[in-house]
Enzyme design. Structure first.
Site, PDB file in Angstrom:
ATOM      1  N   LYS A 177       0.871  -1.181   0.000  1.00  0.00           N
ATOM      2  CA  LYS A 177       0.000   0.000   0.000  1.00  0.00           C
ATOM      3  C   LYS A 177       0.904   1.226   0.000  1.00  0.00           C
ATOM      4  O   LYS A 177       1.517   1.572   0.999  1.00  0.00           O
ATOM      5  CB  LYS A 177      -0.912   0.042   1.225  1.00  0.00           C
ATOM      6  N   GLU A 252      10.550   1.610  10.228  1.00  0.00           N
ATOM      7  CA  GLU A 252      11.593   2.593   9.917  1.00  0.00           C
ATOM      8  C   GLU A 252      10.914   3.966  10.055  1.00  0.00           C
ATOM      9  O   GLU A 252      10.046   4.303   9.269  1.00  0.00           O
ATOM     10  CB  GLU A 252      12.089   2.314   8.492  1.00  0.00           C
ATOM     11  N   CYS A 286      14.015  11.112   6.085  1.00  0.00           N
ATOM     12  CA  CYS A 286      14.180  10.736   7.488  1.00  0.00           C
ATOM     13  C   CYS A 286      15.637  10.896   7.891  1.00  0.00           C
ATOM     14  O   CYS A 286      15.951  10.957   9.066  1.00  0.00           O
ATOM     15  CB  CYS A 286      13.622   9.367   7.793  1.00  0.00           C
TER      16      CYS A 286
HETATM   17  C1  UN1 Z   1      14.589   8.434   3.762  1.00  0.00           C
HETATM   18  O1  UN1 Z   1      14.901   9.553   4.085  1.00  0.00           O
HETATM   19  O2  UN1 Z   1      13.458   8.003   4.063  1.00  0.00           O
HETATM   20  O3  UN1 Z   1      20.399   8.191   2.777  1.00  0.00           O
HETATM   21  C2  UN1 Z   1      15.476   7.546   2.977  1.00  0.00           C
HETATM   22  C3  UN1 Z   1      19.522   8.813   2.163  1.00  0.00           C
HETATM   23  C4  UN1 Z   1      18.740   8.107   1.081  1.00  0.00           C
HETATM   24  C5  UN1 Z   1      17.579   7.389   1.662  1.00  0.00           C
HETATM   25  C6  UN1 Z   1      16.726   8.222   2.557  1.00  0.00           C
HETATM   26  N1  UN1 Z   1      19.594   7.195   0.380  1.00  0.00           N
HETATM   27  O4  UN1 Z   1      19.251   9.972   2.421  1.00  0.00           O
END
Ligand code: UN1
Length: 497
Positions: A177, A252, A286
């Protein structure tokens, strides 16, 4: 006017409308006049059908030799390479981030697909000597069964691939989803798999909202593993929903990542890193560097240079190659950023630049916000501790490396941290003492590659990692096998005494 097709769910190898017949519109966050397409607005009934299709496909998919599964993934990766530009444009149109970044997003999906295709010929287990004579032992991986994947909008193709590819190579079947803001990139990923020859029912997609489609997926009794990327608040709900059924659950979640700039740092490099880490993807990663901890000796100089770079960033539609920072994803996200700008000012942080939405001229039809910097932040302020998920960076002065590490660790998250220093001893101390899942030296907090584990500590995760071989642990169970070829009863721990 670009075409605006109607996309259904993908169930049992067919594109189908939602059982209710309802659809939702997907519009460009940089230009709300641009309709990207309509998507099925799914509910429990659609999830039920998708899970049934995944259940039916599981025995045959599981029985297919893993190297053959790998060949399908390999072909899918080749298709993604061929269609990279088209899929990147689609991702920019639905998500907003600039084209260079969506090309990176699609590339990350390509990398992950090739990587996991290779796992078709690895998936190593162990063989180990027995304590008995004439006894052989080994461990092998088994698929869990049906994987329910719930993915966010900020990496609309990469993150679905991080979950889907390890699940598939291990022999699981999938129901995904995608985030309601960015379903098209998941549709594109699935089309690549379909074209590569993935059998019907192995991957299924239901588009729709979290409560309507995500909740029935994660609580479905036949879904053995749920993998979720998103906010910590939603992750907690997913965790609780999985707990009573002892469902495998991979989470995550948020971050409040930090760049620490020491007094001996190369300041040009540190400023480059902080601009990219803080404002890349409009701060909606993130891994975003939303805190910069600065040694007092370099605080003023760094701040001046950083702020002038932030001010100069060109904000606009990500399809325009001269634009450096795209919009934020939607109105609630824009309002959340504005509320944090207010909170920060109320608690005494100094607004050094930015702080406003952009809604005139080229920004009138989208959700734009200025690159924003708060100075002289106290580590205890909410702006220094809570995830904003927008183009907002807090600058925190400190007097030493020890203080930087203490402040760096003093948040509820533990995804990514970075240090800028020319002193190898300082770099190693920070590397050892920062309690994060990812650490960088002389590079910003963003930029993880697919062949090292990805994830974080504390409220960022629940002990699992994506990417690399560690992702295989999320989507498999170990089975330990003992083969006694002595022809006699040998009692472990007793007969070898
Ligand atoms: C995310 O921010 O959800 O290291 C993933 C990074 C990317 C992945 C980010 N390769 O910023």
């Amino acid at each position: 006017m670009t075409e605006s097709p109607a996309h259904g769910n993908f169930i049992g190898g067919r594109w189908l409308p939602a059982a209710s017949g309802r659809t939702t519109e997907n519009r460009n966050p940089a230009d709300q006049d641009e309709l990207i397409g309509t998507f099925a607005d799914s509910g429990a009934e659609d999830v039920e059908k998708a899970v049934a299709a995944a259940r039916e496909a599981f025995p045959r998919w599981r029985a297919l030799p893993a190297p053959k599964r790998g060949e399908i993934l390999y072909r899918a990766a080749e298709i993604l390479v061929k269609r990279k530009e088209e899929f990147s444009r689609d991702a920019t149109r639905e998500m907003g981030k600039v084209l260079a970044e969506t090309r990176g997003d699609v590339q990350e999906a390509i990398d992950m697909t090739y990587y996991m295709a290779g796992e078709g010929r690895r998936q190593f287990g162990q063989t180990t000597p027995s304590e008995m004579v004439a006894k052989f032992q080994m461990s092998i991986r088994m698929p869990v069964g049906i994987a329910g994947l719930i993915t966010p909008w900020n990496f609309p193709m990469a993150i679905p691939s991080w979950k889907m590819m390890p699940a598939l190579i291990l022999g699981n079947t999938v129901v995904i989803k995608p985030a309601p803001d960015t379903p098209l990139s998941t549709v594109n990923l699935i089309k690549a798999l379909e074209e590569a020859g993935l059998p019907p029912g192995v991957v299924n997609m239901v588009s729709g909202g979290g409560p309507e489609a995500g909740a029935p997926l994660m609580t479905h009794k036949d879904v053995g593993i749920v993998s979720f990327t998103g906010s910590t608040a939603t992750g907690r709900k997913v965790s609780e929903a999985c707990a009573s059924a002892f469902k495998h659950c991979h989470l995550e979640m948020g971050g409040k990542n930090v760049i620490m700039v020491m007094d001996d740092a190369d300041l040009d490099l540190a400023v480059d890193g902080a601009v990219w880490g803080g404002f890349g993807t409009t701060g909606q990663r993130c891994t975003a560097a939303s805190r910069v901890i600065l040694h007092k000796q370099v605080y003023r100089e760094f701040t001046d240079r950083f702020v002038s770079r932030a001010k100069a960033l060109k904000v606009g539609n990500g399809l325009d190659e001269s634009v450096q920072m795209g919009p934020v994803i939607n109105r609630p996200q824009l309002e959340k950023i504005e509320s944090y700008v207010q909170i920060a000012q109320d608690e005494g942080a100094k607004l050094v630049t930015g702080g406003h939405r952009l809604d005139k001229g080229p920004h009138a039809k989208g959700f734009f916000h200025e690159p924003t910097v708060f100075g002289d932040c106290d580590p205890k302020m909410r702006i220094s501790c809570e995830e904003v998920f927008g183009p907002v960076v807090s600058l925190i002065p400190v007097g030493s490396l020890d203080e930087a590490i203490a402040v760096g660790n003093a948040v509820d998250y533990g995804l990514s941290a970075a240090i800028y220093t020319r002193d190898i001893n300082k770099a190693f101390r920070a590397m050892r003492d920062m309690y994060t899942g990812i650490f960088y030296v002389n590079a910003p907090t963003i930029g993880a590659e697919t062949h090292l584990p990805f994830g974080g500590t504390k409220n960022t995760g629940n002990g699992h990692r994506e990417a690399c071989v560690q992702a295989l642990d999320v989507f498999s169970e170990w089975k330990s096998i003992y083969i006694d070829y002595s022809g006699t009863l040998q009692r472990a721990q007793i007969d070898n005494d």
